[in-house]
Design a protein around this motif. Sequence first.
Motif, PDB file in Angstrom:
ATOM      1  N   ARG A 134     -63.277  45.675  -4.888  1.00  0.00           N
ATOM      2  CA  ARG A 134     -63.254  44.291  -4.389  1.00  0.00           C
ATOM      3  C   ARG A 134     -63.954  43.341  -5.351  1.00  0.00           C
ATOM      4  O   ARG A 134     -64.188  42.180  -5.018  1.00  0.00           O
ATOM      5  CB  ARG A 134     -63.928  44.206  -3.015  1.00  0.00           C
ATOM      6  CG  ARG A 134     -63.384  45.172  -1.971  1.00  0.00           C
ATOM      7  CD  ARG A 134     -61.966  44.850  -1.544  1.00  0.00           C
ATOM      8  NE  ARG A 134     -61.543  45.783  -0.526  1.00  0.00           N
ATOM      9  CZ  ARG A 134     -60.809  46.863  -0.771  1.00  0.00           C
ATOM     10  NH1 ARG A 134     -60.402  47.134  -2.018  1.00  0.00           N
ATOM     11  NH2 ARG A 134     -60.468  47.683   0.212  1.00  0.00           N
ATOM     12  N   GLY A 135     -64.340  43.846  -6.516  1.00  0.00           N
ATOM     13  CA  GLY A 135     -65.017  42.995  -7.482  1.00  0.00           C
ATOM     14  C   GLY A 135     -66.431  42.640  -7.085  1.00  0.00           C
ATOM     15  O   GLY A 135     -66.946  41.592  -7.463  1.00  0.00           O
ATOM     16  N   ALA A 136     -67.058  43.495  -6.298  1.00  0.00           N
ATOM     17  CA  ALA A 136     -68.401  43.223  -5.800  1.00  0.00           C
ATOM     18  C   ALA A 136     -69.269  44.467  -5.953  1.00  0.00           C
ATOM     19  O   ALA A 136     -68.807  45.532  -6.370  1.00  0.00           O
ATOM     20  CB  ALA A 136     -68.351  42.807  -4.334  1.00  0.00           C
ATOM     21  N   TYR A 220     -81.445  46.479  -1.943  1.00  0.00           N
ATOM     22  CA  TYR A 220     -80.147  45.877  -1.651  1.00  0.00           C
ATOM     23  C   TYR A 220     -80.051  44.472  -2.232  1.00  0.00           C
ATOM     24  O   TYR A 220     -79.017  44.053  -2.753  1.00  0.00           O
ATOM     25  CB  TYR A 220     -79.901  45.851  -0.141  1.00  0.00           C
ATOM     26  CG  TYR A 220     -78.610  45.160   0.245  1.00  0.00           C
ATOM     27  CD1 TYR A 220     -77.387  45.643  -0.212  1.00  0.00           C
ATOM     28  CD2 TYR A 220     -78.615  44.024   1.044  1.00  0.00           C
ATOM     29  CE1 TYR A 220     -76.198  45.005   0.125  1.00  0.00           C
ATOM     30  CE2 TYR A 220     -77.440  43.385   1.385  1.00  0.00           C
ATOM     31  CZ  TYR A 220     -76.232  43.881   0.924  1.00  0.00           C
ATOM     32  OH  TYR A 220     -75.073  43.245   1.256  1.00  0.00           O
ATOM     33  N   ARG A 221     -81.162  43.720  -2.163  1.00  0.00           N
ATOM     34  CA  ARG A 221     -81.172  42.371  -2.718  1.00  0.00           C
ATOM     35  C   ARG A 221     -80.917  42.413  -4.228  1.00  0.00           C
ATOM     36  O   ARG A 221     -80.236  41.541  -4.780  1.00  0.00           O
ATOM     37  CB  ARG A 221     -82.528  41.734  -2.424  1.00  0.00           C
ATOM     38  CG  ARG A 221     -82.606  40.306  -1.923  1.00  0.00           C
ATOM     39  CD  ARG A 221     -81.451  39.791  -1.150  1.00  0.00           C
ATOM     40  NE  ARG A 221     -81.639  38.358  -0.849  1.00  0.00           N
ATOM     41  CZ  ARG A 221     -80.663  37.536  -0.594  1.00  0.00           C
ATOM     42  NH1 ARG A 221     -79.417  37.956  -0.622  1.00  0.00           N
ATOM     43  NH2 ARG A 221     -80.881  36.280  -0.332  1.00  0.00           N
ATOM     44  N   TYR A 222     -81.441  43.417  -4.882  1.00  0.00           N
ATOM     45  CA  TYR A 222     -81.216  43.587  -6.321  1.00  0.00           C
ATOM     46  C   TYR A 222     -79.728  43.801  -6.599  1.00  0.00           C
ATOM     47  O   TYR A 222     -79.157  43.203  -7.515  1.00  0.00           O
ATOM     48  CB  TYR A 222     -82.028  44.772  -6.829  1.00  0.00           C
ATOM     49  CG  TYR A 222     -81.925  45.015  -8.316  1.00  0.00           C
ATOM     50  CD1 TYR A 222     -82.759  44.345  -9.212  1.00  0.00           C
ATOM     51  CD2 TYR A 222     -80.993  45.917  -8.829  1.00  0.00           C
ATOM     52  CE1 TYR A 222     -82.665  44.567 -10.580  1.00  0.00           C
ATOM     53  CE2 TYR A 222     -80.890  46.136 -10.194  1.00  0.00           C
ATOM     54  CZ  TYR A 222     -81.735  45.466 -11.061  1.00  0.00           C
ATOM     55  OH  TYR A 222     -81.633  45.685 -12.411  1.00  0.00           O
ATOM     56  N   TYR A 226     -76.098  41.288  -8.788  1.00  0.00           N
ATOM     57  CA  TYR A 226     -74.960  41.591  -9.641  1.00  0.00           C
ATOM     58  C   TYR A 226     -73.648  41.101  -9.030  1.00  0.00           C
ATOM     59  O   TYR A 226     -72.710  40.737  -9.747  1.00  0.00           O
ATOM     60  CB  TYR A 226     -74.902  43.095  -9.930  1.00  0.00           C
ATOM     61  CG  TYR A 226     -75.938  43.525 -10.932  1.00  0.00           C
ATOM     62  CD1 TYR A 226     -75.696  43.410 -12.303  1.00  0.00           C
ATOM     63  CD2 TYR A 226     -77.170  44.017 -10.526  1.00  0.00           C
ATOM     64  CE1 TYR A 226     -76.645  43.800 -13.235  1.00  0.00           C
ATOM     65  CE2 TYR A 226     -78.137  44.399 -11.445  1.00  0.00           C
ATOM     66  CZ  TYR A 226     -77.862  44.284 -12.801  1.00  0.00           C
ATOM     67  OH  TYR A 226     -78.820  44.654 -13.714  1.00  0.00           O
ATOM     68  N   THR A 227     -73.577  41.095  -7.708  1.00  0.00           N
ATOM     69  CA  THR A 227     -72.396  40.543  -7.054  1.00  0.00           C
ATOM     70  C   THR A 227     -72.246  39.061  -7.387  1.00  0.00           C
ATOM     71  O   THR A 227     -71.142  38.575  -7.670  1.00  0.00           O
ATOM     72  CB  THR A 227     -72.484  40.735  -5.524  1.00  0.00           C
ATOM     73  OG1 THR A 227     -72.341  42.119  -5.220  1.00  0.00           O
ATOM     74  CG2 THR A 227     -71.387  39.961  -4.801  1.00  0.00           C
ATOM     75  N   PHE A 228     -73.342  38.346  -7.392  1.00  0.00           N
ATOM     76  CA  PHE A 228     -73.273  36.926  -7.734  1.00  0.00           C
ATOM     77  C   PHE A 228     -72.870  36.725  -9.191  1.00  0.00           C
ATOM     78  O   PHE A 228     -72.135  35.794  -9.521  1.00  0.00           O
ATOM     79  CB  PHE A 228     -74.606  36.239  -7.432  1.00  0.00           C
ATOM     80  CG  PHE A 228     -74.804  35.945  -5.976  1.00  0.00           C
ATOM     81  CD1 PHE A 228     -74.018  35.002  -5.334  1.00  0.00           C
ATOM     82  CD2 PHE A 228     -75.748  36.627  -5.232  1.00  0.00           C
ATOM     83  CE1 PHE A 228     -74.174  34.738  -3.983  1.00  0.00           C
ATOM     84  CE2 PHE A 228     -75.907  36.374  -3.876  1.00  0.00           C
ATOM     85  CZ  PHE A 228     -75.121  35.431  -3.251  1.00  0.00           C
ATOM     86  N   GLY A 234     -65.901  35.086 -12.463  1.00  0.00           N
ATOM     87  CA  GLY A 234     -64.549  35.034 -11.918  1.00  0.00           C
ATOM     88  C   GLY A 234     -63.937  36.362 -11.555  1.00  0.00           C
ATOM     89  O   GLY A 234     -62.856  36.413 -10.964  1.00  0.00           O
ATOM     90  N   ALA A 235     -64.614  37.461 -11.875  1.00  0.00           N
ATOM     91  CA  ALA A 235     -64.042  38.790 -11.604  1.00  0.00           C
ATOM     92  C   ALA A 235     -63.876  39.035 -10.111  1.00  0.00           C
ATOM     93  O   ALA A 235     -62.866  39.601  -9.669  1.00  0.00           O
ATOM     94  CB  ALA A 235     -64.919  39.869 -12.225  1.00  0.00           C
TER      95      ALA A 235
END
Length: 252
Positions: A134-136, A220-222, A226-228, A234-235
Amino acid sequence: MTISTQLHDNGTFVVTMDYPPVNALPVAGWFRLAEAVREAGEDPAVHVVLLRAEGRGFNAGVDIKEMQRTAGHDALVGANRGCYLAFKAIYECAVPVIAAVNGFCLGGGVGLVGNCDTIIAADDAYFGVPEVDRGALGAATHLARLVPQHLMRTLYFTSRTIAANDLVQHGSVLETVPAADLHDAALALAAEVAAKDPRVIRAAKAALNGIDPIDVNRSYRYEQGYTFELNLIGAADEHRDAFVATGRPLTD
């Protein structure tokens, strides 16, 4: 579409997710779930929390369609913060939280159960974190609480799923039962915990969290950072758009 609650006479507080068709929670759903669990832990009448779901599966993570049809980044930020607060509420709940998993438990669903104290599942249930597709990123923190490190990495990189029956062997799922018996089995397990002295149980929950070798909230916050990053380049949008359009990963 709701997060509903019910307090049983024995102190079992049941939280039910019901967001058809697949329990992919919208932003408001994650915040409501966090609120329900947090309030349960603050209520002295509650001895144990049982987290369950109606429908085809336990949880399919965030509502990607909501995210893609919302202009700007409000839905993305909301989903990330809502997930964080829901996972945190479960982990920090003053009483034990039992997950009763039916069908699929994916993405954010693994985040939920990974922070629960006990997991019971239907014998056809399965778990997975398809974030890479999902690109996340996210919920590796919680997947690592269900399986050993190398298996976690393989499942994470490949987006494969793992059966609840296999997780019994790893000790993360207590037991599996026929789907038709799941609710009763979960209530029986909850009743066993609810019958204990709540003063001792609350102290035990605090003690076990205190000796946990991993700070799950920080970990988890860490991951979310990377998701942001993936969203900024744009990925993530490319992968989410492909999933909404085809229901399949972009790499297919």
